[in-house]
Motif scaffolding. Structure first.
Motif, PDB file in Angstrom:
ATOM      1  N   ARG A 193       0.736  -1.180  -0.030  1.00 43.07           N
ATOM      2  CA  ARG A 193      -0.098   0.167  -0.016  1.00 43.07           C
ATOM      3  C   ARG A 193       0.837   1.452   0.111  1.00 43.07           C
ATOM      4  O   ARG A 193       0.569   2.188  -0.587  1.00 43.07           O
ATOM      5  CB  ARG A 193      -0.909   0.104   1.271  1.00 43.07           C
ATOM      6  CG  ARG A 193      -1.983  -1.097   1.167  1.00 43.07           C
ATOM      7  CD  ARG A 193      -3.001  -0.848   2.077  1.00 43.07           C
ATOM      8  NE  ARG A 193      -2.588  -0.844   3.553  1.00 43.07           N
ATOM      9  CZ  ARG A 193      -2.766  -2.016   4.292  1.00 43.07           C
ATOM     10  NH1 ARG A 193      -3.017  -3.155   3.706  1.00 43.07           N
ATOM     11  NH2 ARG A 193      -1.879  -1.907   5.438  1.00 43.07           N
ATOM     12  N   VAL A 194       2.009   1.444   0.753  1.00 41.98           N
ATOM     13  CA  VAL A 194       3.064   2.436   0.828  1.00 41.98           C
ATOM     14  C   VAL A 194       3.323   2.715  -0.719  1.00 41.98           C
ATOM     15  O   VAL A 194       3.459   3.825  -1.237  1.00 41.98           O
ATOM     16  CB  VAL A 194       4.099   2.066   1.744  1.00 41.98           C
ATOM     17  CG1 VAL A 194       5.039   3.336   1.586  1.00 41.98           C
ATOM     18  CG2 VAL A 194       3.692   2.217   3.105  1.00 41.98           C
ATOM     19  N   ILE A 195       3.779   1.565  -1.384  1.00 42.57           N
ATOM     20  CA  ILE A 195       4.410   1.575  -2.760  1.00 42.57           C
ATOM     21  C   ILE A 195       3.249   2.350  -3.835  1.00 42.57           C
ATOM     22  O   ILE A 195       3.447   3.250  -4.406  1.00 42.57           O
ATOM     23  CB  ILE A 195       4.691   0.342  -3.434  1.00 42.57           C
ATOM     24  CG1 ILE A 195       5.960  -0.104  -2.361  1.00 42.57           C
ATOM     25  CG2 ILE A 195       5.110   0.524  -4.849  1.00 42.57           C
ATOM     26  CD1 ILE A 195       6.171  -1.557  -2.878  1.00 42.57           C
ATOM     27  N   ALA A 196       1.969   1.916  -3.464  1.00 44.73           N
ATOM     28  CA  ALA A 196       0.974   2.236  -4.331  1.00 44.73           C
ATOM     29  C   ALA A 196       0.393   3.720  -4.093  1.00 44.73           C
ATOM     30  O   ALA A 196      -0.441   4.295  -4.919  1.00 44.73           O
ATOM     31  CB  ALA A 196      -0.190   1.388  -4.530  1.00 44.73           C
ATOM     32  N   THR A 200       3.220   8.972  -1.779  1.00 41.76           N
ATOM     33  CA  THR A 200       4.717   8.652  -2.220  1.00 41.76           C
ATOM     34  C   THR A 200       5.163   8.766  -3.428  1.00 41.76           C
ATOM     35  O   THR A 200       4.458   8.836  -4.402  1.00 41.76           O
ATOM     36  CB  THR A 200       4.953   7.089  -1.538  1.00 41.76           C
ATOM     37  OG1 THR A 200       4.341   6.274  -2.333  1.00 41.76           O
ATOM     38  CG2 THR A 200       4.348   7.144   0.101  1.00 41.76           C
ATOM     39  N   GLY A 201       6.491   8.897  -3.643  1.00 41.76           N
ATOM     40  CA  GLY A 201       6.989   9.034  -5.069  1.00 41.76           C
ATOM     41  C   GLY A 201       7.614   7.785  -5.399  1.00 41.76           C
ATOM     42  O   GLY A 201       7.134   6.750  -5.421  1.00 41.76           O
ATOM     43  N   LEU A 211      12.961   1.751   0.465  1.00 42.15           N
ATOM     44  CA  LEU A 211      13.340   2.916   0.308  1.00 42.15           C
ATOM     45  C   LEU A 211      12.179   3.737  -0.273  1.00 42.15           C
ATOM     46  O   LEU A 211      11.686   3.453  -1.346  1.00 42.15           O
ATOM     47  CB  LEU A 211      14.579   3.268  -0.413  1.00 42.15           C
ATOM     48  CG  LEU A 211      15.741   2.345   0.172  1.00 42.15           C
ATOM     49  CD1 LEU A 211      16.953   2.897  -0.862  1.00 42.15           C
ATOM     50  CD2 LEU A 211      15.954   2.783   1.501  1.00 42.15           C
ATOM     51  N   VAL A 212      11.681   4.841   0.375  1.00 45.75           N
ATOM     52  CA  VAL A 212      10.693   5.889  -0.149  1.00 45.75           C
ATOM     53  C   VAL A 212      11.158   7.154  -0.204  1.00 45.75           C
ATOM     54  O   VAL A 212      11.555   7.867   0.688  1.00 45.75           O
ATOM     55  CB  VAL A 212       9.437   5.771   0.678  1.00 45.75           C
ATOM     56  CG1 VAL A 212       8.223   6.510   0.293  1.00 45.75           C
ATOM     57  CG2 VAL A 212       9.058   4.387   1.212  1.00 45.75           C
ATOM     58  N   PHE A 213      10.816   7.578  -1.535  1.00 46.48           N
ATOM     59  CA  PHE A 213      11.412   9.029  -1.825  1.00 46.48           C
ATOM     60  C   PHE A 213      10.040   9.819  -1.968  1.00 46.48           C
ATOM     61  O   PHE A 213       8.972   9.307  -2.531  1.00 46.48           O
ATOM     62  CB  PHE A 213      12.388   9.371  -2.774  1.00 46.48           C
ATOM     63  CG  PHE A 213      13.645   8.621  -2.481  1.00 46.48           C
ATOM     64  CD1 PHE A 213      14.706   9.231  -1.706  1.00 46.48           C
ATOM     65  CD2 PHE A 213      13.790   7.274  -2.925  1.00 46.48           C
ATOM     66  CE1 PHE A 213      15.850   8.658  -1.667  1.00 46.48           C
ATOM     67  CE2 PHE A 213      15.047   6.580  -2.634  1.00 46.48           C
ATOM     68  CZ  PHE A 213      15.837   7.459  -1.964  1.00 46.48           C
ATOM     69  N   ARG A 218       9.161  14.119 -10.044  1.00 45.74           N
ATOM     70  CA  ARG A 218       9.669  13.044 -10.755  1.00 45.74           C
ATOM     71  C   ARG A 218       8.293  12.034 -10.743  1.00 45.74           C
ATOM     72  O   ARG A 218       7.468  12.092 -10.015  1.00 45.74           O
ATOM     73  CB  ARG A 218      10.705  11.923  -9.681  1.00 45.74           C
ATOM     74  CG  ARG A 218      11.906  12.835  -9.919  1.00 45.74           C
ATOM     75  CD  ARG A 218      13.094  11.740  -9.205  1.00 45.74           C
ATOM     76  NE  ARG A 218      13.137  10.577 -10.216  1.00 45.74           N
ATOM     77  CZ  ARG A 218      13.588   9.542 -10.050  1.00 45.74           C
ATOM     78  NH1 ARG A 218      14.501   9.444  -8.850  1.00 45.74           N
ATOM     79  NH2 ARG A 218      13.835   8.545 -11.023  1.00 45.74           N
ATOM     80  N   VAL A 219       8.441  11.192 -12.004  1.00 48.90           N
ATOM     81  CA  VAL A 219       7.277  10.120 -12.113  1.00 48.90           C
ATOM     82  C   VAL A 219       7.396   8.966 -11.028  1.00 48.90           C
ATOM     83  O   VAL A 219       8.490   8.784 -10.651  1.00 48.90           O
ATOM     84  CB  VAL A 219       7.543   9.703 -13.550  1.00 48.90           C
ATOM     85  CG1 VAL A 219       6.493   8.602 -14.036  1.00 48.90           C
ATOM     86  CG2 VAL A 219       7.692  10.752 -14.707  1.00 48.90           C
ATOM     87  N   LYS A 220       6.130   8.638 -10.761  1.00 49.70           N
ATOM     88  CA  LYS A 220       6.175   7.596  -9.676  1.00 49.70           C
ATOM     89  C   LYS A 220       6.626   6.387 -10.259  1.00 49.70           C
ATOM     90  O   LYS A 220       6.179   5.773 -11.194  1.00 49.70           O
ATOM     91  CB  LYS A 220       4.794   7.571  -8.957  1.00 49.70           C
ATOM     92  CG  LYS A 220       4.600   6.741  -8.014  1.00 49.70           C
ATOM     93  CD  LYS A 220       3.076   6.749  -7.113  1.00 49.70           C
ATOM     94  CE  LYS A 220       2.783   5.691  -6.088  1.00 49.70           C
ATOM     95  NZ  LYS A 220       3.756   5.858  -5.062  1.00 49.70           N
ATOM     96  N   GLU A 221       7.500   5.762  -9.657  1.00 46.52           N
ATOM     97  CA  GLU A 221       8.100   4.547 -10.193  1.00 46.52           C
ATOM     98  C   GLU A 221       8.351   3.615  -9.088  1.00 46.52           C
ATOM     99  O   GLU A 221       8.763   4.149  -7.862  1.00 46.52           O
ATOM    100  CB  GLU A 221       9.304   4.682 -11.143  1.00 46.52           C
ATOM    101  CG  GLU A 221       8.986   5.267 -12.485  1.00 46.52           C
ATOM    102  CD  GLU A 221      10.317   5.599 -13.340  1.00 46.52           C
ATOM    103  OE1 GLU A 221      10.298   4.406 -14.203  1.00 46.52           O
ATOM    104  OE2 GLU A 221      10.964   6.330 -13.126  1.00 46.52           O
TER     105      GLU A 221
END
Length: 228
Positions: A193-196, A200-201, A211-213, A218-221
């Motif tokens: 869920r954090v990734i999606a 988050t970036g 790692l979360v930026f 920037r495009v979310k990847e």
């Protein structure tokens, strides 16, 4: 338990084989992070001395040594003005972060501060170690202070609550390290869920840590990295 962990790591390495060494990553900054930070193997000066201190504290929650060295390299690469850690555990990874960057580092631990951890961290003058109600301590730490540029959510069962408290104040300079995102089934689902999450970036999955930026320019990847 050790044999099971080794089996899981081997299986994980096989599944992530095509994600090694930055293959398929076209972003220059992401490729640099993977190639020259994640996979760097330079023997930095504190590594040897910290290696011999490990066995005294390994009965407390900790990462494997390879992961601690990665945290050192991340702090050395990111060069944060200040750092925050939630979930001190053994304090081993705290020392690696503190040795990499002599910026103020506040580490908060669940429950009463442990004397052996306090003694271990006393050698780093830039580290402040506090124990108690971790969510209350976090609220106090965030009130009226400049937001830390490097955040480590480590050995704490309150990772979801901590993440939500931190999110409103993140900036494009925030790097968040999520410890052991695959530790339990519940945490694995939360990590997805954090990734999606649209808040988050760019995110990186190294299995041992995530790692979360938060740079919204920037495009979310999402990057999967084979970090065995």
């Amino acid at each position: 338990m050790i044999r099971r962990d080794l089996f899981l790591r081997i299986a994980n390495w096989c599944m992530r084989f095509r994600h090694r060494r930055g293959y398929g990553v076209h972003s220059p900054s992401d490729f640099f992070l993977i190639t020259f930070v994640v996979y760097e193997d330079m023997p930095y000066y504190p590594f040897l001395s910290l290696h011999y201190l490990r066995e005294d504290l390994e009965y407390l929650p900790h990462y494997r040594e390879k992961t601690d060295k990665l945290l050192f390299r991340l702090a050395n690469y990111w060069q944060p003005a200040s750092m925050l850690e939630i979930g001190t555990g053994s304090g081993l990874q705290t020392r690696y972060l503190a040795e990499a960057k002599r910026a103020p580092l506040l580490t908060l631990d669940d429950g009463q501060a442990k004397p052996e951890v306090a003694k271990f961290l006393s050698g780093c003058k830039n580290v402040a170690y506090e124990g108690g109600n971790i969510l209350r301590l976090l609220d106090e730490a965030l009130a009226g202070r400049e937001y830390p540029e490097l955040v480590h959510i480590g050995h704490t069962p309150y990772y979801k609550e901590v993440f939500e408290r931190l999110l409103p104040q993140v900036t494009e300079r925030t790097c968040m390290i999520i410890g052991s995102p695959y530790a339990t089934r519940e945490k694995k689902q939360w990590w997805k869920r954090v990734i999606a999450d649209p808040r988050t970036g760019v995110t990186f999955d190294l299995y041992d840590v995530g790692l979360v930026f938060f740079d919204k320019k920037r495009v979310k990847e999402h990057r999967i990295v084979n970090f065995f």
